[in-house]
Design a protein around this motif. Structure first.
Motif, mmCIF file in Angstrom:
data_model
loop_
_atom_site.group_PDB
_atom_site.id
_atom_site.type_symbol
_atom_site.label_atom_id
_atom_site.label_comp_id
_atom_site.label_asym_id
_atom_site.label_seq_id
_atom_site.Cartn_x
_atom_site.Cartn_y
_atom_site.Cartn_z
ATOM 1 N N HIS A 164 -1.751 5.726 -11.733
ATOM 2 C CA HIS A 164 -1.190 4.936 -10.626
ATOM 3 C C HIS A 164 -2.333 4.147 -9.987
ATOM 4 O O HIS A 164 -3.012 4.627 -9.094
ATOM 5 N N SER A 165 -2.540 2.969 -10.485
ATOM 6 C CA SER A 165 -3.595 2.110 -9.966
ATOM 7 C C SER A 165 -3.255 1.643 -8.551
ATOM 8 O O SER A 165 -2.118 1.761 -8.082
ATOM 9 N N PHE A 170 0.456 -0.628 -4.449
ATOM 10 C CA PHE A 170 0.782 -1.719 -3.528
ATOM 11 C C PHE A 170 2.135 -2.338 -3.877
ATOM 12 O O PHE A 170 2.953 -2.624 -2.998
ATOM 13 N N GLU A 171 2.380 -2.520 -5.160
ATOM 14 C CA GLU A 171 3.664 -3.071 -5.590
ATOM 15 C C GLU A 171 4.799 -2.128 -5.231
ATOM 16 O O GLU A 171 5.871 -2.561 -4.782
ATOM 17 N N GLY A 176 9.331 -1.326 -1.991
ATOM 18 C CA GLY A 176 10.074 -0.295 -1.274
ATOM 19 C C GLY A 176 10.452 -0.715 0.132
ATOM 20 O O GLY A 176 11.484 -0.274 0.665
ATOM 21 N N LEU A 177 9.667 -1.579 0.765
ATOM 22 C CA LEU A 177 9.987 -2.043 2.113
ATOM 23 C C LEU A 177 11.269 -2.848 2.148
ATOM 24 O O LEU A 177 11.919 -2.952 3.202
ATOM 25 N N GLY A 182 10.142 0.670 -7.227
ATOM 26 C CA GLY A 182 8.869 0.191 -7.720
ATOM 27 C C GLY A 182 8.546 0.708 -9.105
ATOM 28 O O GLY A 182 9.352 1.396 -9.746
ATOM 29 N N PRO A 183 7.335 0.421 -9.579
ATOM 30 C CA PRO A 183 6.965 0.809 -10.945
ATOM 31 C C PRO A 183 6.574 2.275 -11.086
ATOM 32 O O PRO A 183 6.504 2.769 -12.212
ATOM 33 N N LEU A 184 6.322 2.995 -10.008
ATOM 34 C CA LEU A 184 5.858 4.382 -10.111
ATOM 35 C C LEU A 184 7.020 5.332 -10.342
ATOM 36 O O LEU A 184 8.152 5.078 -9.916
#
Length: 638
Positions: A164-165, A170-171, A176-177, A182-184
């Protein structure tokens, strides 16, 4: 029973603000850290898991709002107190609902009870605001939301699947906001749901709060009204000779507060919670105490810190009798026009500078602004703006902030012209190519009839001094602007020209630049000066690299003036750092970034793009009746 000013009893609001900050941070940390497993099992009997996760998300929001409200609570704001009380009540319920966190709930309840017991300490009114505040609040909430998102992922990083870079985190947060997955990926469905709810709730809070502030009816900051201006001018006509800074009360970004009798007023501006007055109270001295009382009452009502910048000795006595402290921080240079002479060894440097400028072919003209044609005034304003360029216009206590106002006919403009051909530019709005209407106008200002000298060259406006009235027979220096490409000594030449033409204008005294800490600079260089005063002088010399302290003193001293001390007044020594920052902000030494200013600056640059091809103008901007140091001409305003 009279209300004590806030600086007399600061402990309760400050402690309450500190505790609210602690409770807010505890709320955030408690919501993003794992709950007790045994308590969650007991809670599932009463509430479904989704409800406890949403309660945790709301707890983060409540904690963040408590943190943001602490400055208002510290300043005794009634609105902030009410909001904190409501949020603490909500916090108690949320702590129980999200995980039976009795400890955190007890802390919120204790602070709630304490705030209810000291409710009388929070009586301050809210500050005026405008819709532009929505932008700042929106940006702040966005930054805080992203920061809390990173905190949530950091404390639960063991629940994230795979690498998890920082960019992926950040993405995940930004998407999520606004409710986008997201990607995680996460090992726990409970944490995945918690993260999604926390981020979406904070995103909705940011959007709703920003929208509310942008759409609500604005409460604009007070400004000088037409009625106030009319009454101030009436006071200046009767009492204007008492203070050389009196006319600057007409600056448009100031407000005034009146004595009960209406015979005196105090001009002020609120800057970062400091109610900053300038100069002496204006009007009948017998009415000064009433105006001062109203000023201090207004400061107490809003929990503003009262302060006075640049009052005279008489004003200092009046403010200290009202309970403030006074500190001498500089001297005003005043020249008597009747006794001024260039003769003598002490005036040798000025005499040589003036002679050098005269040999270079410069001429000077002094005119009342009311005697100039509207077209001439427009050209002067355009030239002053061109010399200033994109530099910040400075000034508050000793600057009017405008040139050629319709009611400012008694002001005086002293203009310097050169008769050389010069580097004309066809796009120059004032000194354009030969035959340009601006050239015709400026040369018309000079002699009233001719538009060219014997050699056929057009006179070019190279420098301008602007004075405001100081009673019926005095002038007070407001602005010094000049073309940096002009010869050295031009400001000395203009000041001497103003003194020479003073009799024609009916002027008996001239107030020049203000010299910060003049007495310390003078005593520090004397033979036998002690180590303390020498160290203080060394510090002032060091600060002169940015604030032009030593150079202004030496420039003023050239004219052998009479020095009149000026003071700052303040409620307590602990408030001096805050007052100092407010003074720097008011005088535009400290400028906070503002996107509106950048947009207007870009617009001005698009209209005056030619300036990028010319040498940058020097000694520009209105500030304390003096300009920034012109490095091409050596020390001093010139």
């Amino acid at each position: 029973m009279p209300v004590l000013p806030p600086w007399k009893q600061p402990w309760a609001p400050r402690i309450a603000a500190l505790l609210a900050l602690v409770v807010g941070l505890v709320d955030v940390i408690s919501a993003v850290t794992p709950e007790w497993r045994s308590r969650l099992e007991d809670l599932r009997v009463l509430l479904p898991p989704a409800a406890s996760q949403q309660a945790a998300a709301f707890t983060v929001v409540v904690g963040m709002l408590l943190v943001l409200l602490t400055p208002g609570l510290r300043r005794r704001k009634r609105r902030a107190w009410r909001a904190v009380v409501v949020l603490l009540g909500v916090s108690i319920v949320l702590h129980v609902a999200k995980g039976l966190d009795y400890e955190e709930a007890a802390g919120s309840a204790a602070l709630l009870i304490a705030l209810l017991l000291v409710h009388g300490e929070f009586r301050a009114k809210g500050d005026p605001s405008t819709r532009w505040r929505a932008l700042g609040v929106g940006l702040l909430l966005t930054v805080v939301s992203i920061g809390i998102g990173f905190l949530l992922l950091y404390v639960r990083q063991d629940r994230i699947v795979g690498p998890h870079s920082l960019s992926a985190q950040f993405e995940q947060i930004v998407e999520g906001l606004v409710g986008i997955p997201g990607p995680l990926r996460f090992t726990s469905d409970r944490f995945s749901g918690l993260a999604a709810r926390v981020l979406l709730t904070m995103g909705l809070l940011t959007i709703v709060t920003t929208g509310y502030l942008a759409l609500r009816p604005p409460e604009p900051r007070p400004r000088l009204t037409d009625s106030d201006e009319e009454r101030i001018r009436a006071l200046l006509a009767r009492h204007g000779k008492a203070d050389s800074l009196g006319y600057f009360a007409l600056r448009s970004d100031k407000s005034v507060i009146w004595s009960p009798t209406g015979k005196a007023c105090v001009a002020y501006r609120v800057v970062s919670g400091v109610m900053l007055a300038s100069g002496d109270p204006l009007g009948d001295r017998e009415a000064w105490p009433g105006a001062i009382r109203e000023f201090l009452r207004e400061a107490a009502d809003h929990a503003w810190t009262p302060a006075v910048l640049g009052c005279s000795e008489a004003g200092g006595f009046a403010w200290t009798r009202a309970g403030l402290c006074a500190l001498e921080f500089g001297d005003e240079a005043i020249v008597d026009t009747a006794s001024f002479t260039l003769e003598g060894r002490a005036m040798r440097n000025v005499r040589q500078a003036v002679a050098r400028v005269e040999r270079a072919g410069y001429t000077a003209v002094a005119r009342r602004v009311g005697d100039l044609a509207p077209a001439d005034i427009a050209r002067l304003k355009a030239q002053a703006a061109a010399w200033r360029g994109t530099q910040t216009e400075r000034g508050f206590s000793m600057a009017l902030g405008r040139l050629g106002g319709g009611a400012d006919g008694d002001c005086v403009a002293v203009m310097a012209f050169s008769h050389d051909a010069g580097p004309h530019d066809a796009d120059d709005p004032v000194n354009g190519a030969p035959g340009h209407p601006a050239n015709d106008t400026t040369s018309g200002i000079e002699d009233g009839t001719s538009h060219a000298d014997a050699a056929g060259t057009e006179p070019r406006l190279r420098a301008l001094l602007h004075f405001v009235p100081w009673g019926p027979n005095g002038l007070s220096l407001d602005a010094m602007t000049r073309d940096r490409t002009a010869d050295n000594g031009l400001n000395e030449f203009l000041i001497v020209s103003a003194l020479r033409q003073a009799r024609e204008l009916g002027v008996e005294r001239l107030s020049l630049n203000f010299a910060f800490f003049r007495s310390a600079l003078e005593r520090g260089e004397r033979l036998g000066a002690g180590p303390v005063i020498r160290c203080w002088r060394s510090l002032l010399i060091f600060l002169s690299r940015w604030f032009q302290i030593d150079s202004l003193y030496r420039f003023n001293a050239k004219f052998q003036p009479t020095w009149q001390p000026r003071y700052i007044c303040y409620p307590a020594s602990s408030e001096l750092p805050r007052i100092a920052l407010a003074m720097l902000e008011a005088e535009a030494f400290l400028v906070w970034p503002c996107w509106r200013d950048h947009l207007s600056g870009l617009s001005r640059l698009s209209r005056l793009s030619r300036l990028s091809r010319l040498p940058r103008p020097g000694t520009a901007g209105l500030h304390h009746r003096a300009r920034r140091k012109d490095t091409s001409t050596g020390p001093g305003p010139d």
